[in-house]
Design a protein around this motif. Sequence first.
Motif, PDB file in Angstrom:
ATOM      1  N   VAL A 107      56.051  36.381  30.993  1.00  0.00           N
ATOM      2  CA  VAL A 107      54.481  36.923  31.635  1.00  0.00           C
ATOM      3  C   VAL A 107      54.796  38.384  31.963  1.00  0.00           C
ATOM      4  CG1 VAL A 107      52.926  36.281  32.931  1.00  0.00           C
ATOM      5  CG2 VAL A 107      54.264  35.083  32.355  1.00  0.00           C
ATOM      6  N   VAL A 108      54.102  39.180  30.375  1.00  0.00           N
ATOM      7  CA  VAL A 108      53.870  40.655  30.863  1.00  0.00           C
ATOM      8  C   VAL A 108      52.784  41.137  31.212  1.00  0.00           C
ATOM      9  CG1 VAL A 108      53.779  42.862  29.451  1.00  0.00           C
ATOM     10  CG2 VAL A 108      55.223  40.635  28.858  1.00  0.00           C
ATOM     11  N   ASP A 109      53.303  41.747  32.511  1.00  0.00           N
ATOM     12  CA  ASP A 109      51.982  42.404  33.725  1.00  0.00           C
ATOM     13  C   ASP A 109      51.887  43.741  32.983  1.00  0.00           C
ATOM     14  OD1 ASP A 109      50.663  39.966  34.312  1.00  0.00           O
ATOM     15  OD2 ASP A 109      52.556  39.765  36.127  1.00  0.00           O
ATOM     16  N   LEU A 110      50.769  43.828  31.947  1.00  0.00           N
ATOM     17  CA  LEU A 110      50.408  45.668  32.446  1.00  0.00           C
ATOM     18  C   LEU A 110      49.175  45.847  33.077  1.00  0.00           C
ATOM     19  CD1 LEU A 110      50.413  47.485  29.096  1.00  0.00           C
ATOM     20  CD2 LEU A 110      47.960  47.836  30.588  1.00  0.00           C
ATOM     21  N   TYR A 111      49.692  47.043  33.586  1.00  0.00           N
ATOM     22  CA  TYR A 111      48.733  47.597  34.756  1.00  0.00           C
ATOM     23  C   TYR A 111      48.904  49.117  34.263  1.00  0.00           C
ATOM     24  CZ  TYR A 111      45.754  48.377  39.847  1.00  0.00           C
ATOM     25  OH  TYR A 111      45.798  49.271  40.406  1.00  0.00           O
ATOM     26  N   HIS A 112      47.579  50.130  34.567  1.00  0.00           N
ATOM     27  CA  HIS A 112      47.038  51.192  33.542  1.00  0.00           C
ATOM     28  C   HIS A 112      46.230  51.120  35.146  1.00  0.00           C
ATOM     29  CE1 HIS A 112      45.979  54.136  29.930  1.00  0.00           C
ATOM     30  NE2 HIS A 112      46.300  54.289  32.041  1.00  0.00           N
ATOM     31  N   ALA A 113      46.922  52.342  36.007  1.00  0.00           N
ATOM     32  CA  ALA A 113      45.997  53.184  37.015  1.00  0.00           C
ATOM     33  C   ALA A 113      45.773  54.796  36.702  1.00  0.00           C
ATOM     34  CB  ALA A 113      46.908  52.541  37.882  1.00  0.00           C
ATOM     35  N   GLY A 114      44.582  54.613  37.432  1.00  0.00           N
ATOM     36  CA  GLY A 114      44.378  56.188  37.606  1.00  0.00           C
ATOM     37  C   GLY A 114      43.805  56.490  36.635  1.00  0.00           C
ATOM     38  N   LEU A 115      42.918  56.380  35.530  1.00  0.00           N
ATOM     39  CA  LEU A 115      41.951  56.680  34.786  1.00  0.00           C
ATOM     40  C   LEU A 115      40.570  56.976  34.890  1.00  0.00           C
ATOM     41  CD1 LEU A 115      42.505  53.399  32.245  1.00  0.00           C
ATOM     42  CD2 LEU A 115      43.429  56.048  32.137  1.00  0.00           C
ATOM     43  N   PRO A 116      40.057  58.317  34.415  1.00  0.00           N
ATOM     44  CA  PRO A 116      38.964  58.203  35.251  1.00  0.00           C
ATOM     45  C   PRO A 116      37.548  57.450  35.283  1.00  0.00           C
ATOM     46  CG  PRO A 116      39.598  60.175  34.064  1.00  0.00           C
ATOM     47  CD  PRO A 116      40.506  58.143  33.707  1.00  0.00           C
TER      48      PRO A 116
END
Length: 144
Positions: A107-116
């Motif tokens: 299971v690949v969990d991708l979390y991209h945080a801090g976007l405007p």
Amino acid sequence: MTDAGTGPADAVHLSERIAAPKDAVFEFLVDQDKLLRWIGASANIDPMPGGVFWLNVTGDDIASGTYVEVEAPNRVAFTWGWEGNANVPPGSSTVTITLTTDGDHTVVDLYHAGLPDGDADEHAMGWTHFLGQLTDQCHQEGPR
């Protein structure tokens, strides 16, 4: 299949289940040649904390930042932003990819945080596309 999670408006969370062992999937995150098989036209990466992350994603759009964490074969985190883009400049957001074994899958969990505000949906579309590419490449690689 990619599942989008709910979270803060400035973040993207996606999950993908891939029929491949965790160490094989991890190689696609840290080996430059394998990285380019699922995302990007060219790259310069040094996957170690503080190392460079530079990715020409489409031939015209360049993402850059630095590696924050590299924990084989479980997790990779790097800062992310677009060169020449004042809204999401290089290194202004953070992508964390966590791998978890689920039987003979990963299971690949991708979390991209801090976007405007307003950029999460566009990044979610891009990451959804590229996670599909990662799945395809891992399947083509075959069992190890």
